[in-house]
Design a protein around this motif. Structure first.
Motif, PDB file in Angstrom:
ATOM      1  N   VAL A  24     100.938   7.501 -40.093  1.00  0.00           N
ATOM      2  CA  VAL A  24     100.848   6.781 -38.529  1.00  0.00           C
ATOM      3  C   VAL A  24     100.698   5.409 -38.819  1.00  0.00           C
ATOM      4  N   ARG A  25     101.657   4.500 -38.643  1.00  0.00           N
ATOM      5  CA  ARG A  25     101.405   3.192 -38.873  1.00  0.00           C
ATOM      6  C   ARG A  25     101.001   2.435 -37.604  1.00  0.00           C
ATOM      7  N   PHE A  26      99.848   2.049 -37.329  1.00  0.00           N
ATOM      8  CA  PHE A  26      99.655   1.443 -36.125  1.00  0.00           C
ATOM      9  C   PHE A  26      99.594  -0.065 -35.985  1.00  0.00           C
ATOM     10  N   SER A  27      99.971  -0.644 -34.960  1.00  0.00           N
ATOM     11  CA  SER A  27     100.134  -2.058 -34.768  1.00  0.00           C
ATOM     12  C   SER A  27      98.880  -2.616 -34.424  1.00  0.00           C
ATOM     13  N   GLY A  28      98.238  -3.635 -33.692  1.00  0.00           N
ATOM     14  CA  GLY A  28      97.061  -4.139 -33.632  1.00  0.00           C
ATOM     15  C   GLY A  28      96.287  -3.270 -32.836  1.00  0.00           C
ATOM     16  N   ILE A  29      95.228  -2.792 -33.252  1.00  0.00           N
ATOM     17  CA  ILE A  29      94.432  -1.787 -32.337  1.00  0.00           C
ATOM     18  C   ILE A  29      93.336  -2.583 -31.695  1.00  0.00           C
ATOM     19  N   TYR A  30      93.161  -2.305 -30.444  1.00  0.00           N
ATOM     20  CA  TYR A  30      92.157  -3.083 -29.396  1.00  0.00           C
ATOM     21  C   TYR A  30      91.626  -2.166 -28.588  1.00  0.00           C
ATOM     22  N   GLY A  31      90.486  -2.509 -27.874  1.00  0.00           N
ATOM     23  CA  GLY A  31      89.613  -1.703 -26.877  1.00  0.00           C
ATOM     24  C   GLY A  31      88.880  -2.451 -26.076  1.00  0.00           C
ATOM     25  N   LEU A  64      99.463  14.694 -32.503  1.00  0.00           N
ATOM     26  CA  LEU A  64     100.195  15.193 -33.911  1.00  0.00           C
ATOM     27  C   LEU A  64      99.599  16.394 -34.428  1.00  0.00           C
ATOM     28  N   GLY A  65      97.969  16.338 -34.432  1.00  0.00           N
ATOM     29  CA  GLY A  65      97.315  17.498 -35.159  1.00  0.00           C
ATOM     30  C   GLY A  65      97.507  18.604 -34.510  1.00  0.00           C
ATOM     31  N   GLU A  66      97.522  18.632 -33.191  1.00  0.00           N
ATOM     32  CA  GLU A  66      97.697  19.851 -32.460  1.00  0.00           C
ATOM     33  C   GLU A  66      99.241  20.578 -32.855  1.00  0.00           C
ATOM     34  N   ASP A  67     100.166  19.883 -33.110  1.00  0.00           N
ATOM     35  CA  ASP A  67     101.519  20.439 -33.467  1.00  0.00           C
ATOM     36  C   ASP A  67     101.487  20.994 -34.809  1.00  0.00           C
ATOM     37  N   TRP A  68     101.145  20.169 -35.708  1.00  0.00           N
ATOM     38  CA  TRP A  68     100.632  20.928 -36.989  1.00  0.00           C
ATOM     39  C   TRP A  68      99.793  21.914 -37.216  1.00  0.00           C
ATOM     40  N   LEU A  69      98.857  22.248 -36.029  1.00  0.00           N
ATOM     41  CA  LEU A  69      98.059  23.414 -36.299  1.00  0.00           C
ATOM     42  C   LEU A  69      98.845  24.527 -35.666  1.00  0.00           C
ATOM     43  N   ALA A  70      99.770  24.206 -34.705  1.00  0.00           N
ATOM     44  CA  ALA A  70     100.753  25.291 -34.086  1.00  0.00           C
ATOM     45  C   ALA A  70     101.755  25.699 -35.022  1.00  0.00           C
ATOM     46  N   GLY A  71     101.718  25.110 -36.239  1.00  0.00           N
ATOM     47  CA  GLY A  71     102.767  25.466 -37.106  1.00  0.00           C
ATOM     48  C   GLY A  71     104.102  24.749 -36.881  1.00  0.00           C
ATOM     49  N   GLU A  72     104.253  23.833 -36.229  1.00  0.00           N
ATOM     50  CA  GLU A  72     105.316  22.960 -35.806  1.00  0.00           C
ATOM     51  C   GLU A  72     105.391  21.929 -36.939  1.00  0.00           C
ATOM     52  N   MET A  73     106.547  21.515 -37.749  1.00  0.00           N
ATOM     53  CA  MET A  73     106.841  20.311 -38.529  1.00  0.00           C
ATOM     54  C   MET A  73     106.806  19.100 -37.675  1.00  0.00           C
ATOM     55  N   GLN A  74     105.947  18.258 -38.125  1.00  0.00           N
ATOM     56  CA  GLN A  74     106.019  16.781 -37.352  1.00  0.00           C
ATOM     57  C   GLN A  74     106.649  15.840 -38.432  1.00  0.00           C
ATOM     58  N   PRO A  75     107.209  14.727 -37.740  1.00  0.00           N
ATOM     59  CA  PRO A  75     107.892  13.770 -38.581  1.00  0.00           C
ATOM     60  C   PRO A  75     107.111  13.183 -39.655  1.00  0.00           C
ATOM     61  N   SER A  76     107.642  12.716 -40.630  1.00  0.00           N
ATOM     62  CA  SER A  76     106.778  12.164 -41.955  1.00  0.00           C
ATOM     63  C   SER A  76     106.192  10.664 -41.431  1.00  0.00           C
ATOM     64  N   GLU A 119     111.046   7.824 -27.237  1.00  0.00           N
ATOM     65  CA  GLU A 119     111.934   9.008 -27.064  1.00  0.00           C
ATOM     66  C   GLU A 119     111.020  10.066 -26.341  1.00  0.00           C
ATOM     67  N   SER A 120     109.850   9.629 -25.662  1.00  0.00           N
ATOM     68  CA  SER A 120     109.020  10.456 -24.864  1.00  0.00           C
ATOM     69  C   SER A 120     108.297  11.717 -25.548  1.00  0.00           C
ATOM     70  N   HIS A 121     108.207  11.539 -26.720  1.00  0.00           N
ATOM     71  CA  HIS A 121     107.266  12.687 -27.506  1.00  0.00           C
ATOM     72  C   HIS A 121     106.074  12.389 -27.048  1.00  0.00           C
ATOM     73  N   PHE A 122     105.366  11.426 -26.827  1.00  0.00           N
ATOM     74  CA  PHE A 122     104.185  11.181 -26.411  1.00  0.00           C
ATOM     75  C   PHE A 122     104.023   9.911 -25.333  1.00  0.00           C
TER      76      PHE A 122
END
Length: 275
Positions: free
Chosen positions: A148-155, A195-207, A254-257
């Motif tokens: 996961v390549r994040f851009s500038g993180i702020y909060g 992303l973690g939820e889908d990995w734990l569900a056995g679903e391949m996630q994008p690299s 693409e509305s995955h998230f």
């Protein structure tokens, strides 16, 4: 109940651990310090030095969210090349490696003045981008992984631009005009969870996933908006030649998230309320 291991308990790792704990999962964490959220099994060690302490039982998902001890080429190499390999070496002695989610940065795209996304070949010019790219490649070779390549993180505590807008209003020279890219810390944690939820569900996630709010914006636009909110108008010109890259996420587009903070206004309104 799954067992999640988080290497790094900083601004992202800490709330991520709390989320998984509250969702009913077992969470173990590795960090140099001795503090962790209640209910988290902490293994205090310095991965940079090859000192690896791990839970003895099977891990189902690993997050690697590390920060360098110093902002130098050596510090980056220890944090992103040495530490992950020490961790994966030791874990591989105990079990087949589970899926890994590795937090990287859009620094791997270098300073290219163009639009970039998951399909853009990385072209790092500085040591931080080069080392992060090498780390991405090493981890992806060894395990099923999502980078996961994040851009500038702020909060909510990101007051730097607020202070900058105030200083410019008082006569300080404005910075150079450039494109800026950002994502709110809350959305970073939510994306990592998603992303973690889908990995734990056995679903391949994008690299590879780019984490950004998909709204590249001129820094002057943000500063002008902050000045208006503060009652200190700046009127910085927006018609010059701007440097910098414009970061986009195909995965998010693409509305995955769905983002909770879709642009800078939502996030910085929160900063102003807290200030």
């Amino acid at each position: 109940m799954s067992h999640i291991l988080i290497a790094g308990l900083g601004n992202l790792g800490w709330p991520l651990a709390v989320h998984w704990r509250d969702a009913g999962h077992r969470v173990s964490a590795i960090r140099r310090g001795d503090k962790a959220p209640e209910g988290i099994d902490l293994y205090s060690c310095d991965l940079n030095d090859g000192a690896v302490l791990l839970p003895p039982d099977r891990v189902d998902l690993v997050y690697i969210i590390l920060t360098p001890g110093e902002r130098s080429e050596q510090g980056y190499s220890r944090a992103f090349l040495g530490a992950p390999q020490h961790l994966l070496d030791q874990l591989a002695r105990q079990q087949p490696l589970p899926p890994v989610i590795f937090v990287s940065s859009t620094a791997v795209y270098g300073d290219e003045e163009a639009e970039v996304d998951e399909n853009t070949p990385p072209s790092p010019e500085r040591y931080n981008g080069r080392i992060l790219l090498a780390a991405e490649e090493e981890i992806s070779i060894r395990a099923l992984a999502t980078v996961v390549r994040f851009s500038g993180i702020y909060g909510p505590d990101s007051e730097r631009l607020v202070r900058q807008a105030e200083a410019i209003h008082e006569g300080e020279e404005a910075p150079a005009l450039r494109w800026s890219n950002r994502i709110h810390r809350t959305d970073c944690v939510r994306l990592l969870t998603w992303l973690g939820e889908d990995w734990l569900a056995g679903e391949m996630q994008p690299s590879l996933v780019v984490g950004t709010d998909n709204h590249p914006v001129l820094n002057y636009e943000v500063l002008n908006w902050l000045g208006e909110q503060l009652g200190r108008p700046l009127k910085l010109p927006l018609d010059g030649a701007a440097a910098g890259k414009r970061v986009h996420s195909r995965y998010i587009a693409e509305s995955h998230f769905k983002l909770r903070y879709p642009d800078y206004r939502a996030g910085y309104a929160e900063v102003l309320r807290k200030g």
